[in-house]
Write an enzyme that holds these catalytic residues in place. Sequence first.
Site, PDB file in Angstrom:
ATOM      1  N   HIS A 121      75.207 -25.380 -40.144  1.00 39.84           N
ATOM      2  CA  HIS A 121      75.781 -26.724 -40.314  1.00 39.84           C
ATOM      3  C   HIS A 121      75.291 -27.280 -41.654  1.00 39.84           C
ATOM      4  CE1 HIS A 121      77.526 -30.528 -38.865  1.00 39.84           C
ATOM      5  NE2 HIS A 121      76.474 -31.124 -39.430  1.00 39.84           N
ATOM      6  N   ASP A 126      75.433 -30.348 -44.349  1.00 42.07           N
ATOM      7  CA  ASP A 126      75.720 -31.781 -44.464  1.00 42.07           C
ATOM      8  C   ASP A 126      75.835 -32.216 -45.918  1.00 42.07           C
ATOM      9  OD1 ASP A 126      75.646 -32.764 -41.678  1.00 42.07           O
ATOM     10  OD2 ASP A 126      73.607 -31.970 -41.716  1.00 42.07           O
ATOM     11  N   MET A 145      79.474 -38.121 -33.774  1.00 41.41           N
ATOM     12  CA  MET A 145      78.168 -38.487 -34.320  1.00 41.41           C
ATOM     13  C   MET A 145      77.362 -39.186 -33.236  1.00 41.41           C
ATOM     14  SD  MET A 145      78.159 -37.240 -37.308  1.00 41.41           S
ATOM     15  CE  MET A 145      76.473 -37.770 -37.593  1.00 41.41           C
ATOM     16  N   MET A 164      76.508 -35.294 -48.445  1.00 38.24           N
ATOM     17  CA  MET A 164      76.475 -36.771 -48.492  1.00 38.24           C
ATOM     18  C   MET A 164      76.634 -37.249 -49.927  1.00 38.24           C
ATOM     19  SD  MET A 164      73.198 -37.367 -46.041  1.00 38.24           S
ATOM     20  CE  MET A 164      73.041 -36.546 -44.456  1.00 38.24           C
ATOM     21  N   HIS A 188      80.097 -30.387 -43.098  1.00 43.07           N
ATOM     22  CA  HIS A 188      80.311 -31.755 -42.610  1.00 43.07           C
ATOM     23  C   HIS A 188      80.290 -32.684 -43.824  1.00 43.07           C
ATOM     24  CE1 HIS A 188      78.410 -35.267 -40.064  1.00 43.07           C
ATOM     25  NE2 HIS A 188      79.621 -35.556 -40.520  1.00 43.07           N
ATOM     26  N   MET A 231      80.284 -36.045 -45.464  1.00 44.05           N
ATOM     27  CA  MET A 231      80.074 -37.489 -45.284  1.00 44.05           C
ATOM     28  C   MET A 231      80.315 -38.121 -46.650  1.00 44.05           C
ATOM     29  SD  MET A 231      76.769 -37.145 -42.812  1.00 44.05           S
ATOM     30  CE  MET A 231      76.569 -35.432 -43.246  1.00 44.05           C
TER      31      MET A 231
HETATM   32  C1  DX5 Z   1      73.238 -36.677 -40.024  1.00 40.13           C
HETATM   33  C2  DX5 Z   1      73.723 -35.260 -40.170  1.00 40.13           C
HETATM   34  C3  DX5 Z   1      73.168 -34.346 -39.166  1.00 40.13           C
HETATM   35  C4  DX5 Z   1      71.657 -34.196 -39.229  1.00 40.13           C
HETATM   36  C5  DX5 Z   1      71.189 -33.854 -37.850  1.00 40.13           C
HETATM   37  O1  DX5 Z   1      73.985 -37.510 -40.825  1.00 40.13           O
HETATM   38  O2  DX5 Z   1      75.140 -35.196 -40.061  1.00 40.13           O
HETATM   39  O3  DX5 Z   1      73.791 -33.087 -39.199  1.00 40.13           O
HETATM   40  O4  DX5 Z   1      71.247 -33.222 -40.138  1.00 40.13           O
HETATM   41  O5  DX5 Z   1      69.817 -33.853 -37.875  1.00 40.13           O
HETATM   42  P1  DX5 Z   1      68.970 -34.065 -36.558  1.00 40.13           P
HETATM   43  O6  DX5 Z   1      69.324 -32.968 -35.619  1.00 40.13           O
HETATM   44  O7  DX5 Z   1      67.551 -33.976 -37.045  1.00 40.13           O
HETATM   45  O8  DX5 Z   1      69.308 -35.428 -36.005  1.00 40.13           O
HETATM   46 ZN    ZN Z   2      76.111 -33.194 -39.749  1.00 44.64          ZN
END
Ligand code: DX5
Ligand code: ZN
Length: 261
Positions: A78, A80, A182, A82, A111, A113
Site C-alpha cells: 500500500h 500513500d 478511511m 500525499m 492511494h 491523497m
Molecule cells: C493515512 C494513510 C494510511 C496510513 C495507515 O492517510 O492513507 O495508509 O499509512 O497507517 P496506520 O495503519 O498506521 O494507521
Molecule cells: Zn492509505
Amino acid sequence: MKLNPSCWPLRTRYGLKISKSFTIIYSSPYIFCSLISYYLAASIYLMALIAPSLLSANFLRLEQDCQMLNESEADWFHLDVMDGRFVPNISFGMLIIEYIRKTTKKICDVHLMILEPEKYAEAFKAAGADVLTVHIEACTHLHRNIQQIKSLGMQAGVAVNPHTSISLLQDVIADIDLVCLMSVNPGFGGQKFIPQTINKIKELRKMINEKGLNVKIEIDGGVTLENAPEIIAAGADVLVAGNTVFKASDPTATIAALKKL
Ligand code: DX5
Ligand code: ZN
C-alpha cells in the site's frame, strides 16, 4: 476468521447464511462432507488481504523493508501519496514508487491523497501502479477519473473520508474495483481507528452484495490485531496496516498473525 459454531449463522461474502440445521443433517455423510468443504472454502474466502502501508517503513532501508514484505504473507504493497494540499502532509511520489516496483511482483496499491489526480494517473501507471485509488472528495468529475484509470489498464479505487456517506458511491460502484474506506482522517500513519467505520463497512457490504458486484472493501487507518477481527467480520476484504506492521518487534510475524484472523 475462525469457524466457530457459536457464531452461526455465518455470513459469507456472498451474503449466504449457514444455519444451525447443519446439526440436523449431520447424520448424512454426503451432506456432512459437502458442508465441511463449503466451510473450508468459506473460511479461505473470508481471509482478508493484507496491505502493509510503506508510509510507516524505514526509508533509510526501504529495500530491506520491501524484501521483508516480499518474503512475508503480505498480499499488497500500500503506497500513500500525499500532496500537502488535499491532506496536511507530503509523502512521496512516482519516483519512489518506481523504485519500489522494481523490488516486488506483489500488487502495488497506490492511494492518491492529492487534488487533480487526473494530471498524474498516467505517470503512476508508468511508475508501476496496479490499483490506483482517488478520493471522492478530491474529484469534481469522479466518473471521468475512474474511466481514465481503467483505460490506462489499472484497477480503479475510490477512497472515502470518515465524514463522507457511502451513499455517494451508488452511481459509480458498478464501475470500480475497490472502495477504500478511511478509518482515520487521511494524512498520517499511527492514528486511532474511528469506530463508526464498522457501520460503514456493513452498509457498503450490503450495497455491494445487493448489486451482485465484485468490489473489494479496503480499510485504511488504525487497523490493529485487536480490531481486525471485527473489521473482517463486518465485511472488509483488504486491511491496510502501517504502524501495526512496521512498528512491531517482528513485522513478518505480525503480518502472519493478521493473515490468520
Ligand atoms: C493515512 C494513510 C494510511 C496510513 C495507515 O492517510 O492513507 O495508509 O499509512 O497507517 P496506520 O495503519 O498506521 O494507521
Ligand atoms: Zn492509505
